[in-house]
Design an enzyme around this catalytic site. Structure first.
Site, short mmCIF file in Angstrom:
data_model
loop_
_atom_site.label_atom_id
_atom_site.label_comp_id
_atom_site.label_asym_id
_atom_site.label_seq_id
_atom_site.Cartn_x
_atom_site.Cartn_y
_atom_site.Cartn_z
N ASP A 10 87.46 -64.80 43.36
CA ASP A 10 88.34 -65.56 44.26
C ASP A 10 88.05 -67.06 44.26
OD1 ASP A 10 89.35 -63.04 44.94
OD2 ASP A 10 87.88 -62.82 46.55
N HIS A 22 95.04 -62.61 42.08
CA HIS A 22 95.04 -64.03 41.70
C HIS A 22 96.27 -64.71 42.30
CE1 HIS A 22 92.29 -63.17 37.97
NE2 HIS A 22 91.78 -62.79 39.12
P1 GDP Z 1 91.27 -65.89 42.20
O1 GDP Z 1 91.07 -64.43 42.44
O2 GDP Z 1 90.07 -66.53 41.56
O3 GDP Z 1 92.52 -66.19 41.45
O4 GDP Z 1 91.39 -66.56 43.64
P2 GDP Z 1 92.27 -66.03 44.89
O5 GDP Z 1 93.70 -66.33 44.61
O6 GDP Z 1 91.92 -64.64 45.23
O7 GDP Z 1 91.68 -66.94 46.05
C1 GDP Z 1 91.72 -68.32 45.99
C2 GDP Z 1 92.48 -68.85 47.19
O8 GDP Z 1 92.33 -70.26 47.25
C3 GDP Z 1 93.99 -68.64 47.10
O9 GDP Z 1 94.49 -68.47 48.41
C4 GDP Z 1 94.49 -69.92 46.48
O10 GDP Z 1 95.86 -70.18 46.81
C5 GDP Z 1 93.59 -70.92 47.11
N1 GDP Z 1 93.29 -72.14 46.32
C6 GDP Z 1 93.00 -72.25 45.00
N2 GDP Z 1 92.65 -73.52 44.71
C7 GDP Z 1 92.73 -74.22 45.85
C8 GDP Z 1 92.44 -75.59 46.21
O11 GDP Z 1 92.03 -76.41 45.40
N3 GDP Z 1 92.62 -75.92 47.54
C9 GDP Z 1 93.03 -75.03 48.47
N4 GDP Z 1 93.16 -75.42 49.73
N5 GDP Z 1 93.30 -73.74 48.16
C10 GDP Z 1 93.14 -73.35 46.88
P1 IMO Z 2 89.40 -61.59 41.63
O1 IMO Z 2 89.80 -61.41 40.18
C1 IMO Z 2 86.50 -60.65 44.76
C2 IMO Z 2 84.52 -56.74 44.52
C3 IMO Z 2 84.85 -55.76 45.62
C4 IMO Z 2 83.53 -55.01 45.69
C5 IMO Z 2 83.08 -54.94 44.25
C6 IMO Z 2 83.44 -53.63 43.55
O2 IMO Z 2 90.56 -61.69 42.55
O3 IMO Z 2 88.40 -62.67 41.80
P2 IMO Z 2 85.74 -52.64 42.67
O4 IMO Z 2 87.02 -52.34 43.35
O5 IMO Z 2 85.87 -53.62 41.55
O6 IMO Z 2 85.02 -51.40 42.23
O7 IMO Z 2 84.80 -53.30 43.79
O8 IMO Z 2 83.75 -56.00 43.59
N1 IMO Z 2 85.70 -57.29 43.80
C7 IMO Z 2 86.18 -58.52 43.99
N2 IMO Z 2 85.83 -59.49 44.84
N3 IMO Z 2 87.50 -60.88 43.87
C8 IMO Z 2 87.85 -59.94 42.98
O9 IMO Z 2 88.72 -60.16 42.00
C9 IMO Z 2 87.21 -58.68 43.03
N4 IMO Z 2 87.32 -57.53 42.33
C10 IMO Z 2 86.37 -56.70 42.80
O10 IMO Z 2 85.16 -56.42 46.83
O11 IMO Z 2 82.59 -55.77 46.39
MG MG Z 3 91.18 -63.04 43.98
#
Ligand code: GDP
Ligand code: IMO
Ligand code: MG
Length: 421
Positions: free
Chosen positions: A13, A41
């Site tokens: 994330d 994502h």
């Molecule tokens: P990912 O799993 O790595 O793609 O990340 P996620 O989408 O799960 O979580 C990242 C969160 O941060 C999302 O809600 C994005 O919209 C937000 N985000 C990403 N980059 C930025 C940034 O530079 N600033 C802010 N405020 N939010 C961001």
């Molecule tokens: P992105 O791609 C954050 C975490 C789960 C749990 C552990 C194992 O969005 O960054 P699983 O379901 O994979 O067997 O769970 O891994 N986990 C993540 N945490 N971002 C993710 O994906 C995750 N994918 C799995 O919360 O702790």
């Molecule tokens: Mg994510």
């Protein structure tokens, strides 16, 4: 030619989806190589706001071709829903999204077992996404998996029957309800009918692309410290997340990977169980509220902490990171003081991440330093020079500690809210 791996340098994330979306303008191929729909994502661009689980986040740029490699595990219902959602939003993926027939399918028993194992582990549960990820990868490595190619080789039905005989015994023993062969068979035949047009062996697509000098953007799912080998085992995910996984998961020889972009959140978050050395426990504090996030896949509350530079440094070393994309720097605006962890001590002695296991990491003492914050809203900044001096100092400190230059800075969630240096 360039083959660029985009990886998260913390516990997932970090903002990989956003980063892949904005970098995809210079890509020919955008690809997923690991994990499954445990990934969530977030992409915010001219088409709308999306939480993407399986399709590469670079698919919004129409000239790109999306690839889902054999290293990815697929819940067909989620994939179909995602393709339909994208088509509805005006992002037609037909003829430019290819799924490896080698990829494994997440079956209903994988999801059931994921839940039953978690419940059986009680207080020691991993806190999985319950998407069947651990059980499907366990089946993959123990030769019990079912792949898309089983439909074309007419082995789907026989393999499903055998698996249901085994899995139903385990499910019932753990207090669950046995699955019916015909129901599962018909459900998955239906999915195959819909997904078949997208299934294509990726070997020549990838090889030809490499020979023609095309640009590949490889989108990691999860983060470095959820890696099955190098993460905080057993609080990890089932797949390999470090860039070498792209080699196995897509068929790209390691020598072709030209750069590794480490997406690094300006603070730390984690979802699920496991150590988080810089965790902030005071839920009433301003900083906790500022850092607070909701998980894109499960809707759970993410745990939060200060930036941990030992984590970022280790990620940089493990993955051969060439550049950092620092995300969510805007979130720190308004904090009087910004803390960060520069290293760990255990029993009074300095230790590195790799010196301890997950249980040891839970006991380390963080060595903190701090910087004065900034009050300015930085979300409209277009250049590094426009940022307040203290913000610039924080960025420079991170690149020095990691030994990797910060090339992009995220100042908001939208594609264009990114500063290039
Ligand atoms: P990912 O799993 O790595 O793609 O990340 P996620 O989408 O799960 O979580 C990242 C969160 O941060 C999302 O809600 C994005 O919209 C937000 N985000 C990403 N980059 C930025 C940034 O530079 N600033 C802010 N405020 N939010 C961001
Ligand atoms: P992105 O791609 C954050 C975490 C789960 C749990 C552990 C194992 O969005 O960054 P699983 O379901 O994979 O067997 O769970 O891994 N986990 C993540 N945490 N971002 C993710 O994906 C995750 N994918 C799995 O919360 O702790
Ligand atoms: Mg994510």
């Amino acid at each position: 030619m360039s083959v660029i791996a985009v990886i998260g340098s913390q516990w997932g994330d970090e903002g990989k989806g956003k980063v892949v979306d904005f970098l995809s303008e210079r890509a020919d191929f955008v690809a997923r190589f690991n994990g499954g729909n445990n990934a969530g994502h977030t992409v915010i661009n001219e088409f709308g706001t999306f939480k993407i689980h399986l399709v590469p986040s670079g698919i919004f740029v129409k000239k790109t071709v999306g690839l889902i490699g054999g290293g990815v595990v697929i819940d067909p219902a989620v994939l179909i829903e995602e393709i339909e959602m994208l088509n509805k939003a005006g992002v037609n993926v037909d003829g430019r999204l290819w799924i490896s027939p080698r990829s494994h399918m997440i079956m209903p028993y994988h999801k059931i077992l994921d839940g039953l194992y978690e419940e059986a582990k009680g207080a020691g549960a991993t806190g999985t996404t319950r998407r069947g990820i651990g059980p499907v990868f366990a089946d993959k490595v123990s030769y019990n998996g079912i792949r898309w190619t089983d439909f074309s080789s007419d082995t789907f039905e026989g393999r499903l029957q055998t698996q249901l005989e085994i899995k139903n015994k385990i499910i019932v023993a753990l207090g669950g309800e046995a699955l019916k062969y015909k129901t599962v068979r018909d459900e998955y035949r239906g999915y195959y009918g819909k997904i078949k047009p997208y299934i294509k062996e990726l070997f020549s697509i990838v090889q030809d692309g490499l020979k023609m000098g095309k640009t590949f953007l490889l989108e990691q799912a999860m983060g470095t410290f959820l890696d099955n080998d190098w993460g905080t085992y057993p609080f990890v995910t089932a797949s390999t997340t470090i860039p070498s996984a792209a080699s196995a998961g897509l068929g790209i020889p390691p020598k072709y990977i030209t750069s590794v972009i480490g997406v690094t959140k300006a603070y730390t978050t984690r979802v699920g169980a496991g150590p988080l050395p810089t965790e902030i426990h005071d839920t009433a504090s301003d900083v906790y509220k500022k850092f607070g996030e909701v998980a894109a896949t499960t809707g759970r509350t993410r745990r939060v902490g200060w930036l941990d530079l030992e984590i970022v440094r280790t990620a940089a070393e493990l993955s051969g990171m060439t550049e950092i994309c620092l995300t969510k720097l805007d979130v720190l605006s308004g904090l009087k003081e910004i803390q960060f962890c520069i290293g760990y001590k255990l029993n009074g002695k300095p230790v590195r991440y790799a010196d301890v296991d997950a249980y040891g990491l839970d006991k380390v003492e963080c060595i903190y330093e701090s910087f004065p914050g900034w009050s300015e809203d930085i979300s409209k900044a277009k250049s590094f020079e426009e940022l307040p001096v203290n913000t610039q100092k924080y960025v420079k400190m991170i690149e020095e500690a990691a030994g990797v230059p910060v090339k992009w800075i995220g100042v908001g969630p939208k594609r264009e809210e990114t500063i290039r240096r």
